[in-house]
Design an enzyme around this catalytic site. Structure first.
Site, PDB file in Angstrom:
ATOM      1  N   HIS A 134       0.961  -1.329   0.178  1.00  0.00           N
ATOM      2  CA  HIS A 134       0.117   0.148  -0.086  1.00  0.00           C
ATOM      3  C   HIS A 134       0.930   1.243   0.104  1.00  0.00           C
ATOM      4  O   HIS A 134       2.124   1.077   0.116  1.00  0.00           O
ATOM      5  CB  HIS A 134      -1.012   0.053   1.316  1.00  0.00           C
ATOM      6  CG  HIS A 134      -1.950  -0.813   1.102  1.00  0.00           C
ATOM      7  ND1 HIS A 134      -1.844  -2.360   1.306  1.00  0.00           N
ATOM      8  CD2 HIS A 134      -3.261  -0.559   0.709  1.00  0.00           C
ATOM      9  CE1 HIS A 134      -3.108  -2.839   1.166  1.00  0.00           C
ATOM     10  NE2 HIS A 134      -4.056  -1.809   0.759  1.00  0.00           N
ATOM     11  N   LYS A 138      -0.996   4.818   4.427  1.00  0.00           N
ATOM     12  CA  LYS A 138      -1.496   3.857   5.297  1.00  0.00           C
ATOM     13  C   LYS A 138      -0.566   3.219   6.531  1.00  0.00           C
ATOM     14  O   LYS A 138       0.466   2.418   6.131  1.00  0.00           O
ATOM     15  CB  LYS A 138      -1.866   2.469   4.472  1.00  0.00           C
ATOM     16  CG  LYS A 138      -2.614   1.252   5.039  1.00  0.00           C
ATOM     17  CD  LYS A 138      -3.169   0.256   4.009  1.00  0.00           C
ATOM     18  CE  LYS A 138      -4.018  -0.876   4.585  1.00  0.00           C
ATOM     19  NZ  LYS A 138      -5.187  -0.433   5.467  1.00  0.00           N
TER      20      LYS A 138
END
EC number: 1.17.1.8
Length: 243
Positions: A134, A138
């Site tokens: 990600h 995140k």
């Protein structure tokens, strides 16, 4: 009459798109766009919201979920970070309140199909690992998608994986383990959301990969969840149950 929806986390990248999508949908009315400093419970009461779409942060998603249910709205949770014990508690609370809710580790149709295919493959391949990646904003790891994938595969597999007498020369080199499935998390610039489920067998490997390249891929799933949650009287964990 349109269904009244609050978007919690409306200033984030996902929240902005969710507001735009729901505002342009004939079935929904966005009655509040909330951020961290707003009072979620009071906003539900003031707007008589029927649904709250939560797209906030892992460190507040459980408390937000409790607030939503206890104030009589239906939660559509797209925030990762909930652990199994918390999901169990929310499931019990929804049952007591007779309120439908949805926890969606991923709103993307492609990601859901990836998880379902991985679960099916686990019936035949016991050796498997997950590599998820990600963007660097995140902050929780592993992702909710990776955890849900591991849970689905663990439920489907028919024999345990091999126990190898490995020694990690660097702690954590083999990743984290969830339901006896190793998960490796990447956080890199240039990534949005990507997951590979890699199976191994004698003389072959099988790779199932999903790559999100635009957050708009999550919007049809948010609409679907908001449509379906109105007819539920229980908490559903995973959008695959609504397809």
């Amino acid at each position: 009459m349109r269904t009244r929806v609050i978007v919690n986390g409306a200033n984030g990248k996902m929240g902005i798109l969710a507001c735009e999508t729901l505002e342009n949908h004939e079935q929904f009315e966005v009655v509040a766009k909330l951020s961290r400093q707003d009072n979620l419970g009071q906003s539900i009461l003031d707007t008589k919201a029927q649904i709250v779409v939560d797209l906030t942060r892992a460190d507040c998603v459980y408390e937000n979920s409790l607030t939503i249910i206890n104030h009589g709205a239906r939660p559509v949770i797209g925030t990762s970070g909930l652990v199994e014990t918390q999901i169990d508690e929310l499931t019990k609370l929804c049952k007591i309140k007779q309120i439908g809710g949805i926890i969606a580790p991923n709103f993307s149709l492609g990601a859901i199909l990836m998880m379902m295919l991985a679960a099916k493959a686990s019936e035949y391949f016991s050796e498997v690992e997950i590599i998820e990646g990600h963007h660097q904003q995140k902050l929780d790891a592993p992702s909710g998608t990776a955890l849900k994938t591991a849970e689905m595969m663990a439920a489907a597999r028919k024999k345990p994986k091999n126990k190898l007498p490995l020694k990690e020369l660097t702690p954590g080199a083999r990743g984290g383990s969830h339901h006896d499935i190793n998960i490796h998390s990447l956080r890199l610039p240039g990534l949005l959301a990507r997951q590979e489920v890699l199976f191994g067998n004698i003389g072959e490997t099988l790779s199932i990969t999903h790559n999100s390249i635009d957050r708009r891929c999550f919007m049809p799933g948010i609409v679907l969840a908001c449509q379906k949650v109105l007819n539920l009287t229980n908490l559903v964990y995973g959008l695959e149950h609504l397809l």
